[in-house]
Design a protein around this motif. Structure first.
Motif, mmCIF file in Angstrom:
data_model
loop_
_atom_site.group_PDB
_atom_site.id
_atom_site.type_symbol
_atom_site.label_atom_id
_atom_site.label_comp_id
_atom_site.label_asym_id
_atom_site.label_seq_id
_atom_site.Cartn_x
_atom_site.Cartn_y
_atom_site.Cartn_z
ATOM 1 N N PRO A 23 0.830 -1.210 0.000
ATOM 2 C CA PRO A 23 0.000 0.000 0.000
ATOM 3 C C PRO A 23 0.858 1.251 0.000
ATOM 4 O O PRO A 23 1.911 1.308 0.630
ATOM 5 N N LEU A 24 0.388 2.268 -0.715
ATOM 6 C CA LEU A 24 1.091 3.548 -0.753
ATOM 7 C C LEU A 24 0.227 4.624 -0.104
ATOM 8 O O LEU A 24 0.394 4.949 1.055
ATOM 9 N N ASP A 25 -0.736 5.158 -0.841
ATOM 10 C CA ASP A 25 -1.588 6.204 -0.286
ATOM 11 C C ASP A 25 -2.866 5.590 0.288
ATOM 12 O O ASP A 25 -3.234 4.446 -0.038
ATOM 13 N N LEU A 26 -3.550 6.396 1.113
ATOM 14 C CA LEU A 26 -4.734 5.910 1.814
ATOM 15 C C LEU A 26 -5.619 7.115 2.107
ATOM 16 O O LEU A 26 -5.135 8.131 2.609
ATOM 17 N N VAL A 27 -6.919 7.034 1.743
ATOM 18 C CA VAL A 27 -7.847 8.139 2.013
ATOM 19 C C VAL A 27 -9.143 7.590 2.582
ATOM 20 O O VAL A 27 -9.523 6.437 2.336
ATOM 21 N N GLY A 43 -15.871 8.759 3.706
ATOM 22 C CA GLY A 43 -16.833 8.838 4.810
ATOM 23 C C GLY A 43 -16.241 8.220 6.053
ATOM 24 O O GLY A 43 -15.035 8.289 6.309
ATOM 25 N N THR A 44 -17.095 7.575 6.867
ATOM 26 C CA THR A 44 -16.636 6.900 8.081
ATOM 27 C C THR A 44 -16.685 5.389 7.947
ATOM 28 O O THR A 44 -16.367 4.678 8.901
ATOM 29 N N ARG A 45 -17.033 4.892 6.757
ATOM 30 C CA ARG A 45 -17.224 3.451 6.581
ATOM 31 C C ARG A 45 -16.082 2.792 5.810
ATOM 32 O O ARG A 45 -15.725 1.640 6.105
ATOM 33 N N TYR A 46 -15.483 3.521 4.837
ATOM 34 C CA TYR A 46 -14.533 2.862 3.945
ATOM 35 C C TYR A 46 -13.193 3.608 3.895
ATOM 36 O O TYR A 46 -13.104 4.799 4.170
ATOM 37 N N VAL A 47 -12.176 2.852 3.492
ATOM 38 C CA VAL A 47 -10.843 3.383 3.241
ATOM 39 C C VAL A 47 -10.398 2.873 1.870
ATOM 40 O O VAL A 47 -10.541 1.686 1.564
ATOM 41 N N TRP A 48 -9.866 3.790 1.045
ATOM 42 C CA TRP A 48 -9.319 3.420 -0.256
ATOM 43 C C TRP A 48 -7.793 3.435 -0.194
ATOM 44 O O TRP A 48 -7.195 4.299 0.449
ATOM 45 N N ILE A 49 -7.166 2.472 -0.896
ATOM 46 C CA ILE A 49 -5.709 2.316 -0.860
ATOM 47 C C ILE A 49 -5.185 2.221 -2.289
ATOM 48 O O ILE A 49 -5.765 1.541 -3.138
#
Length: 578
Positions: free
Chosen positions: A352-356, A359-365
């Motif tokens: 994994p590099l970046d992470l955003v 909302g409060t339910r999910y994280v994208w990588i």
């Protein structure tokens, strides 16, 4: 040659003054000296020298000024290179560089002699003969701030050497000139107390409290309040051995050096190592260690907690009631409870590099090595969606109902792309062509803003019609953040600068010197934080003045930063400082 800007502009060649014509010749030289060894576009020079309304002959006047400077300095000094010019300086030829080097050595050694030597390079107001130039006004403010910081560090070293009573008149004058500088009040109180004048020291505290309350609506910070308490209690610590104890307590670089030496020896015993990692050196704060997440007070920069995570933590995000960290070398993501420090680790990921946060339910990588982005459900702690893309993914942004992904081209010279993914459908809606080697993307002010690392530009993607506009800026632009009505960009890592871009005019409102190798930037409600990765520091920018107002030395490489859950969070990598 000897180039001088710490006072009126001067150039000396073997001790003899070199004549530089007044007007735009001097202004051009001053600007190029502030950006020595940096390629500056001609358009940017015109903007800086004439502002919003340059004369029709500005380009011709610039060429003439370049010609005159070459006659004065030599043809090999001022190099023409598309799209502009580069002023070539050797190490030590600029007085500002000598000042910074001496000051850094003096701080590291707590040596007042070196700091005095640095301050003696000043000959008055910086660029005093160019005070009508807006760029010189901005530079002068920043340089004066650096001068004051070195002055205060010299006083700190003198206090450690026991020069107490001698410092009182000097400190009184400095407090009068800088009535909102809390560090000067602290130094004056300490000097007075050690000189046998505790009553006067307490009067200084009351003066500071009244000034802050009446003019700023603030109260003195915890350090000043703690010093007042110690004076009232006649704490023995205030009269401790001035040469040994204060240096061990105050000099952060020396503390860290001793800690690293002890850690090296302690590698033979794991129990000893763990004990040292939690050692706070008497500062009341936990010691920062590699491969960790550091929790800081966003107001004071004080380290509140240090939490071990995976190897080479890079990005982080505050998602709901947790902090999420991407660990690149472990190929894991760590979820951290900000209240307890408890961690959960999720594996089975590509590096994994970046992470955003979505909302409060999910994280994208994202991952720099694969053509995909992955979504993790923060409730189940499992990845639930993988979106394939056409190129290797890099950094991420969230906004306008979409996930935005910068994509690196297969060949360095090719144009990069940005993919826009609909958050509801998890489908790619559109791909935009931007500059070569796109780095970061953030959304705000009616656009997606993309930094292009290979061609010194920012791409502005209009959220309405999808048009893409190229904006020249800095050199090697990287991370960015949108805050306080501006787009703030790491744009000049080798030149130590953050650019404040006006989203309406597309022109920089300020170019801010922050320190060596700025790497990342984030914002909270009061200002911006910039990570200086290779020097192990973070610094705070006041958006009202565009000046660096605080420096926090962490000792290891700060990488990602985020604000939330009542704190500033910083990921700390491993490896030697640059």
């Amino acid at each position: 040659m000897d180039f001088r800007i710490l006072g009126p502009l001067e150039v000396l060649d073997q001790g003899r003054r070199v004549s530089i014509r007044r007007g735009k010749d001097q202004a051009l030289l001053a600007y190029l000296l502030l950006h020595a060894n940096e390629l500056i576009a001609s358009d940017r020079l015109v903007d800086e020298l004439w502002g919003e309304r340059p004369p029709p002959t500005a380009a011709k006047i610039l060429q003439n000024a370049v010609s005159q400077l070459r006659k004065a300095l030599g043809d090999d000094r001022l190099v023409t290179r598309p799209p502009g010019y580069l002023l070539r300086l050797e190490p030590g030829e600029l007085d500002l560089d000598r000042f910074e080097a001496l000051a850094e050595r003096g701080r590291a050694a707590r040596d007042p002699r070196l700091l005095r030597e640095a301050l003696e390079l000043w000959r008055g107001e910086p660029l005093a003969d160019l005070r009508d130039e807006p760029f010189a006004q901005r530079a002068s403010l920043q340089l004066e701030e650096a001068r004051l910081a070195a002055h205060e560090d010299r006083i700190e070293a003198d206090l450690a050497d026991g020069r107490d009573a001698q410092l009182v008149p000097e400190l009184e004058g400095l407090v009068d000139r800088h009535p909102f500088d809390e560090r000067l009040y602290r130094q004056l109180m300490l000097a007075l107390y050690r000189a046998g004048r505790p009553g006067n020291a307490l009067e200084v505290y009351q003066r500071a409290r009244k000034t802050f309350d009446e003019q700023l609506g603030l109260q003195p910070g915890p350090e000043l309040e703690e010093l007042q308490r110690k004076i009232l209690n006649q704490d023995d610590e205030l009269s401790a051995s001035r040469r040994a104890a204060p240096l061990a307590r105050v000099a952060a670089p020396l503390r860290r050096l001793r800690l690293m030496l002890v850690l090296a020896v302690a590698l033979v015993g794991a129990a000893v190592v763990m004990g040292l990692l939690l050692w706070d050196n008497g500062s009341g704060a936990p010691a920062v260690i590699p491969n960790s997440l550091v929790k800081l007070d966003p107001n004071t920069g004080k380290v509140l907690d240090v939490i071990e995570v995976g190897r080479q933590p890079v990005a982080l995000a505050v998602v709901g009631d947790a902090v999420w960290v991407s660990n690149n070398e472990d190929e894991t993501v760590t979820r951290v409870d900000p209240r307890t420090g408890h961690t959960d680790t999720i594996g089975g990921l590509r590096p994994p590099l970046d992470l955003v946060a979505d909302g409060t339910r999910y994280v994208w990588i994202s991952t720099n090595e694969y053509e995909q982005v992955t979504r993790i459900d923060t409730r189940t702690l499992h990845k639930d969606i993988v979106v394939p893309l056409g190129r290797n993914t890099f950094l991420l942004g969230i906004g306008a109902g979409s996930l935005w992904v910068t994509e690196r081209p297969p060949n360095l010279g090719d144009r990069g792309t940005v993919a826009r993914i609909n958050l509801e459908t998890a489908k790619v809606e559109r791909t935009f062509e931007v500059g070569p080697v796109p780095v970061d993307v953030k959304i705000g002010k009616g656009a997606a803003w993309v930094t292009n690392g290979a061609d010194a530009s920012v791409s502005r993607i209009n959220l309405g019609d999808g048009s893409v506009e190229r904006i020249p800026i800095g050199s090697g632009p990287g991370h960015l953040v949108i805050a306080f009505g501006s787009v703030w960009i790491i744009a000049g890592r080798e030149n130590d600068t953050v650019w404040r871009l006006n989203p309406q005019t597309r022109q920089p409102d300020a170019v801010i010197k922050v320190g060596k190798w700025p790497f990342n930037v984030t914002a909270d409600g009061r200002g911006l934080w910039v990570a200086l990765r290779e020097t192990g520091k973070i610094v705070r920018i006041d958006p009202r003045t565009n000046l660096v107002t605080r420096t926090v030395r962490l000792g290891y490489k700060p990488q990602g930063m985020a604000v939330g859950a009542g704190a500033l969070w910083v990921t700390i990598g491993h490896g030697n400082l640059g």
